[in-house]
Design a protein around this motif. Sequence first.
Motif, PDB file in Angstrom:
ATOM      1  N   TYR A 421       0.848  -1.196   0.000  1.00 11.10           N
ATOM      2  CA  TYR A 421       0.000   0.000   0.000  1.00 11.10           C
ATOM      3  C   TYR A 421       0.874   1.233   0.000  1.00 11.10           C
ATOM      4  O   TYR A 421       1.904   1.286   0.693  1.00 11.10           O
ATOM      5  CB  TYR A 421      -0.892  -0.017   1.255  1.00 11.10           C
ATOM      6  CG  TYR A 421      -2.171   0.759   1.097  1.00 11.10           C
ATOM      7  CD1 TYR A 421      -3.275   0.189   0.470  1.00 11.10           C
ATOM      8  CD2 TYR A 421      -2.273   2.057   1.569  1.00 11.10           C
ATOM      9  CE1 TYR A 421      -4.461   0.893   0.326  1.00 11.10           C
ATOM     10  CE2 TYR A 421      -3.457   2.774   1.428  1.00 11.10           C
ATOM     11  CZ  TYR A 421      -4.540   2.188   0.803  1.00 11.10           C
ATOM     12  OH  TYR A 421      -5.719   2.888   0.653  1.00 11.10           O
ATOM     13  N   TYR A 422       0.460   2.257  -0.790  1.00 13.08           N
ATOM     14  CA  TYR A 422       1.180   3.533  -0.846  1.00 13.08           C
ATOM     15  C   TYR A 422       0.383   4.616  -0.127  1.00 13.08           C
ATOM     16  O   TYR A 422      -0.818   4.767  -0.373  1.00 13.08           O
ATOM     17  CB  TYR A 422       1.404   3.966  -2.294  1.00 13.08           C
ATOM     18  CG  TYR A 422       2.417   3.132  -3.028  1.00 13.08           C
ATOM     19  CD1 TYR A 422       3.729   3.044  -2.573  1.00 13.08           C
ATOM     20  CD2 TYR A 422       2.073   2.451  -4.194  1.00 13.08           C
ATOM     21  CE1 TYR A 422       4.663   2.291  -3.245  1.00 13.08           C
ATOM     22  CE2 TYR A 422       3.012   1.697  -4.874  1.00 13.08           C
ATOM     23  CZ  TYR A 422       4.309   1.619  -4.391  1.00 13.08           C
ATOM     24  OH  TYR A 422       5.241   0.870  -5.066  1.00 13.08           O
ATOM     25  N   PRO A 423       1.026   5.395   0.730  1.00 12.26           N
ATOM     26  CA  PRO A 423       0.307   6.470   1.415  1.00 12.26           C
ATOM     27  C   PRO A 423      -0.106   7.602   0.480  1.00 12.26           C
ATOM     28  O   PRO A 423      -1.082   8.301   0.724  1.00 12.26           O
ATOM     29  CB  PRO A 423       1.311   6.961   2.457  1.00 12.26           C
ATOM     30  CG  PRO A 423       2.312   5.880   2.589  1.00 12.26           C
ATOM     31  CD  PRO A 423       2.382   5.216   1.265  1.00 12.26           C
ATOM     32  N   ALA A 426      -1.028  11.048   1.995  1.00 12.77           N
ATOM     33  CA  ALA A 426      -1.604  10.843   3.319  1.00 12.77           C
ATOM     34  C   ALA A 426      -0.803  11.535   4.414  1.00 12.77           C
ATOM     35  O   ALA A 426      -1.254  11.613   5.550  1.00 12.77           O
ATOM     36  CB  ALA A 426      -1.693   9.355   3.619  1.00 12.77           C
ATOM     37  N   SER A 427       0.379  12.033   4.126  1.00 16.08           N
ATOM     38  CA  SER A 427       1.160  12.708   5.161  1.00 16.08           C
ATOM     39  C   SER A 427       1.848  13.916   4.554  1.00 16.08           C
ATOM     40  O   SER A 427       1.924  14.077   3.337  1.00 16.08           O
ATOM     41  CB  SER A 427       2.192  11.750   5.759  1.00 16.08           C
ATOM     42  OG  SER A 427       3.227  11.521   4.835  1.00 16.08           O
ATOM     43  N   MET A 447      -0.160   9.779   9.468  1.00 16.15           N
ATOM     44  CA  MET A 447      -0.234   9.010   8.233  1.00 16.15           C
ATOM     45  C   MET A 447      -1.088   7.756   8.387  1.00 16.15           C
ATOM     46  O   MET A 447      -1.993   7.500   7.603  1.00 16.15           O
ATOM     47  CB  MET A 447       1.162   8.623   7.752  1.00 16.15           C
ATOM     48  CG  MET A 447       1.168   7.921   6.400  1.00 16.15           C
ATOM     49  SD  MET A 447       2.813   7.407   5.886  1.00 16.15           S
ATOM     50  CE  MET A 447       3.119   6.044   6.991  1.00 16.15           C
ATOM     51  N   PHE A 448      -0.834   6.973   9.441  1.00 17.02           N
ATOM     52  CA  PHE A 448      -1.584   5.738   9.628  1.00 17.02           C
ATOM     53  C   PHE A 448      -3.040   6.034   9.988  1.00 17.02           C
ATOM     54  O   PHE A 448      -3.945   5.294   9.600  1.00 17.02           O
ATOM     55  CB  PHE A 448      -0.924   4.878  10.711  1.00 17.02           C
ATOM     56  CG  PHE A 448       0.381   4.275  10.280  1.00 17.02           C
ATOM     57  CD1 PHE A 448       0.406   3.198   9.409  1.00 17.02           C
ATOM     58  CD2 PHE A 448       1.579   4.786  10.724  1.00 17.02           C
ATOM     59  CE1 PHE A 448       1.600   2.632   8.999  1.00 17.02           C
ATOM     60  CE2 PHE A 448       2.779   4.242  10.322  1.00 17.02           C
ATOM     61  CZ  PHE A 448       2.803   3.163   9.455  1.00 17.02           C
ATOM     62  N   ASN A 450      -4.747   8.558   8.859  1.00 18.45           N
ATOM     63  CA  ASN A 450      -5.399   8.899   7.596  1.00 18.45           C
ATOM     64  C   ASN A 450      -5.642   7.660   6.737  1.00 18.45           C
ATOM     65  O   ASN A 450      -6.695   7.519   6.099  1.00 18.45           O
ATOM     66  CB  ASN A 450      -4.546   9.907   6.826  1.00 18.45           C
ATOM     67  CG  ASN A 450      -4.472  11.248   7.526  1.00 18.45           C
ATOM     68  OD1 ASN A 450      -5.357  11.598   8.304  1.00 18.45           O
ATOM     69  ND2 ASN A 450      -3.411  11.998   7.253  1.00 18.45           N
ATOM     70  N   LEU A 451      -4.667   6.752   6.730  1.00 17.48           N
ATOM     71  CA  LEU A 451      -4.837   5.543   5.925  1.00 17.48           C
ATOM     72  C   LEU A 451      -5.974   4.684   6.445  1.00 17.48           C
ATOM     73  O   LEU A 451      -6.758   4.123   5.669  1.00 17.48           O
ATOM     74  CB  LEU A 451      -3.529   4.749   5.911  1.00 17.48           C
ATOM     75  CG  LEU A 451      -2.361   5.361   5.129  1.00 17.48           C
ATOM     76  CD1 LEU A 451      -1.122   4.492   5.266  1.00 17.48           C
ATOM     77  CD2 LEU A 451      -2.720   5.532   3.666  1.00 17.48           C
ATOM     78  N   GLN A 452      -6.082   4.563   7.774  1.00 19.14           N
ATOM     79  CA  GLN A 452      -7.179   3.784   8.335  1.00 19.14           C
ATOM     80  C   GLN A 452      -8.536   4.415   8.034  1.00 19.14           C
ATOM     81  O   GLN A 452      -9.538   3.710   7.927  1.00 19.14           O
ATOM     82  CB  GLN A 452      -6.984   3.636   9.848  1.00 19.14           C
ATOM     83  CG  GLN A 452      -5.799   2.752  10.223  1.00 19.14           C
ATOM     84  CD  GLN A 452      -5.557   2.719  11.723  1.00 19.14           C
ATOM     85  OE1 GLN A 452      -6.207   3.448  12.478  1.00 19.14           O
ATOM     86  NE2 GLN A 452      -4.624   1.877  12.159  1.00 19.14           N
ATOM     87  N   GLY A 457      -4.378   7.221  -0.238  1.00 16.91           N
ATOM     88  CA  GLY A 457      -3.630   5.985  -0.343  1.00 16.91           C
ATOM     89  C   GLY A 457      -4.221   5.094  -1.411  1.00 16.91           C
ATOM     90  O   GLY A 457      -5.387   5.237  -1.778  1.00 16.91           O
ATOM     91  N   GLU A 458      -3.410   4.189  -1.919  1.00 15.23           N
ATOM     92  CA  GLU A 458      -3.897   3.243  -2.916  1.00 15.23           C
ATOM     93  C   GLU A 458      -3.043   1.991  -2.853  1.00 15.23           C
ATOM     94  O   GLU A 458      -1.871   2.035  -2.503  1.00 15.23           O
ATOM     95  CB  GLU A 458      -3.854   3.850  -4.312  1.00 15.23           C
ATOM     96  CG  GLU A 458      -2.469   4.153  -4.819  1.00 15.23           C
ATOM     97  CD  GLU A 458      -2.487   4.732  -6.217  1.00 15.23           C
ATOM     98  OE1 GLU A 458      -1.501   4.552  -6.941  1.00 15.23           O
ATOM     99  OE2 GLU A 458      -3.502   5.372  -6.580  1.00 15.23           O
TER     100      GLU A 458
END
Length: 478
Positions: A421-423, A426-427, A447-448, A450-452, A457-458
């Motif tokens: 997974y790419y952020p 996201a940061s 970052m995490f 936002n990803l959650q 992210g993709e």
Amino acid sequence: MKTINLGESYMKAKKVGTSMKIPFSTSFRKSVICTAILCSIGIVHAEEVENDEKKNEQLEVIEVRGIRASAAANLAIKRLSNSTIEAITAEDIGKFPDKNIADSLQRVPGVVIQRSGGEGATVSIRGLSSDFTFTQLNGNFIASSPGRPSRSFSYSLLPSTMIEMVEVYKSSEARLDEGGIGGSVLLHTRKPLDMEKNSGVINLESTYADVTDKHEPQFSGIYSWKNDAEDFGLLVGYTQQDRTNRAQNSRINIVNKNFLYQERQNNQVVEGGAEGYAPQSMVQEVLEEDREREGVQVTAQWQMNDKWLFGFNYFGFKLGQDSVLHQLEYPEWHNKDSYWTNVRVDADAQWVTGIDYSNGAGGSEQLFDIPRINGEYVREESTSDTFDFSAEYEAEDYIAKFVFGHTEAEGGPSQKYRAAYYPKAASTFYGYDLTGHQLTTYMDPEMFTNLQAGIGGEPDVGATDSSFVTGTQEEDYA
């Protein structure tokens, strides 16, 4: 010379109540004294013999066992062998110091082991590959399959509590089976008729590791029984070991690259260009693995008479290896040339020592394909089952032995998934630093989060797969 009747004179003197003196000659007197002395010596000697017999009956037999006795047995095996051999013996039940036979073999000169999860997995002899080491159990082939096909035996399957002696042959003999180019490892298990009646051991342990912060139980037990006539015996053994491994690793691949760099001199930012060495891919990872080892042994022996001995053995081993891998990766192949303007270098501008990836670098919003977050989920189990039947006939001039059996093994993952997974955006900042002889990474703590929440992210479809290899091995022998 007048003859004197001693008996008659003594009776006459007794009747009249008078005393009598017997006129002994000097030689006769000496004979009587010598006879008395000899009788006294005989009585004293008899008493000494009787006392010694009593003392011998009361003597306590002291038998040396344990490490020193095992070392003496090892040397005796090496001394009496016709080839170059090393041996490890366990005088008492379950007294091998390691949970794994490979860990015990690493102490043998000329033997090198390869580890998996902190435990010995394969054995190499005389510097050759572990594929050239031939392993037997009680003189017969034993199957193992860690998944990917290999000629090497997987020692992580075999608990040490079931093994009495290990022989490592560094040179060949005509009586040994072929296949051990590097050498042969012969494993010997315990037999009930060779052990004391109703003997055994139960071993309960609990280990704690601050890396995993877990208390993990371990159990091993073995029991040997034989009848009063000592011509029939049965031995059973069981081992259960649970262990959690947690490993933290960092690794870097280096590539030669042209780059622009920035450094601060006298409170001013100075830019420059150079050709040097930069990380191509940097990975920080945490592996969490749950291992569960289980072993079962059943051995029976019947000494039918002085000539015939029958035996049966069953060995079953199982090793579960479930794991989860977490990776944070900075791959260079996703860098664009403009990203290399924020690098830091050493004093000679030969090595890249760090880089900042920041959204908005250069005054414009940029989307980065780094860092990449990788995850791997594995469910794996390996098993090995062996049984054999033997009959041995001992005549006056020869010994004949017949053995037939079956061994099979299978192993490898039943589930294995890998995803990346790419952020993206996201940061707002992240990067790495290599100074101080260590790898340090830093990133936006949001970052995490936002990803959650599904922000910025993709997935990396090209790095997502479910590929694995399983294997089976089976052999009948006679």
